[in-house]
Design an enzyme around this catalytic site. Structure first.
Site, PDB file in Angstrom:
ATOM      1  N   GLU A   1      45.119  33.274  37.869  1.00 53.90           N
ATOM      2  CA  GLU A   1      43.939  34.161  37.930  1.00 53.90           C
ATOM      3  C   GLU A   1      44.063  35.146  39.088  1.00 53.90           C
ATOM      4  OE1 GLU A   1      41.715  34.499  35.577  1.00 53.90           O
ATOM      5  OE2 GLU A   1      42.911  33.002  34.533  1.00 53.90           O
TER       6      GLU A   1
ATOM      7  N   HIS B   1      46.334  37.971  38.170  1.00 50.16           N
ATOM      8  CA  HIS B   1      45.692  39.025  37.365  1.00 50.16           C
ATOM      9  C   HIS B   1      45.049  40.073  38.293  1.00 50.16           C
ATOM     10  CE1 HIS B   1      46.101  37.883  33.203  1.00 50.16           C
ATOM     11  NE2 HIS B   1      45.465  36.739  33.316  1.00 50.16           N
TER      12      HIS B   1
HETATM   13 ZN   LIG Z   1      45.372  35.169  32.089  1.00 49.01          ZN
END
Ligand SMILES: [Zn+2]
Length: 265
Positions: A128, A131
């Protein structure tokens, strides 16, 4: 000339004019980014306040501390001092986690049933955080701006801090609108990039990169069990045999290059 060709030419022209083509952190992939990182961070920090207001935080001190500890290590490995890192454990039985640009990271208690080891938790948080660091949301926002506003996208993006249209696109890209944590699916390129960068970050933070493989194996088993209605996280992060094979293929090289076991005390 068909529509997609026109769109491609428009994209290339805009890229050239604005010099908006950036190189992705860690992987050097070319990205179209109309929004500056500063604007993205500002929107991310605002949205984080809404999430904190809207969601119930877990009272399980031990698990909340665990999320913070793993998160801080990954944050340190990311070497991103301009981010205002903070790690939250939301009390909700849903398989989900996300990181907003600016460094606010949210993990749902429901995902801890799958991420039982710290290596697995590091895999999910690394993914995460990747990202955000690689600015996948900014990329998605830029594409959405282009599709909605065409040639005016760039000038609208310039006023990102104040434009309601941009705020709305931000909400869609990051899933912080009406339904917190529900986002538009990432592209396969972004997903596999987040897997790779996430593993690098986890390994640099002292976590065994094989955690990514066991985590996605569990995700795969979980989604098979759930059948027709995959949880939110799995609808935007589909687990598959191919994904697991890709992770396995990258794992050895990442472990050899980045794994810093001595950091674990
Ligand atoms: Zn992802």
């Amino acid at each position: 000339m068909n529509r997609s060709m026109k769109r491609t030419i428009l994209l290339i022209a805009l890229c050239a004019i604005l010099a908006a083509c950036a190189k992705a952190a860690y992987t050097n992939r070319s990205q179209l980014l109309l929004i500056s990182e500063g604007q993205e961070t500002q929107l991310g920090l605002q949205a984080a306040q809404d999430v904190v207001k809207k969601e119930k935080m877990s009272t399980d001190q031990m698990q909340a501390e665990r999320v913070k500890r793993v998160g801080r290590r990954i944050a340190a490995a990311s070497n991103k001092p301009d981010y205002k890192w903070e790690f939250f454990l939301i009390e909700k039985d849903t398989v989900n986690a996300f990181c907003l640009p600016g460094g606010k990271v949210f993990v749902y208690t429901g995902i801890l049933d799958l991420a039982t080891t710290n290596d697995e938790l590091a895999a999910i948080m690394g993914h995460e955080i990747a990202h955000a660091l690689v600015r996948h949301g900014g990329e998605r926002m830029s594409t959405a701006l282009m599709l909605q506003f065409g040639g005016q996208a760039a000038s609208i993006a310039l006023g990102a801090g104040t434009s309601p249209a941009v705020s709305q696109i931000f909400s869609q890209a990051y899933g912080v609108g009406a339904q917190v944590g529900v986002l538009l699916p990432h592209s396969r390129t972004q997903e596999s990039e987040a897997d790779e960068v996430g593993m690098i970050l986890a390994a640099m933070a002292g976590y065994e990169p094989s955690g990514a493989m066991t985590l996605w194996q569990k995700m795969d088993a979980y989604s098979a069990k759930k059948g027709q209605t995959p949880p939110v996280f799995l609808s935007t992060h589909p687990s598959s045999k191919q994904r697991i094979a890709d992770i396995q293929a990258k794992m050895g090289a990442i472990r050899a290059k980045y794994y810093r076991q001595q950091l674990l005390q």
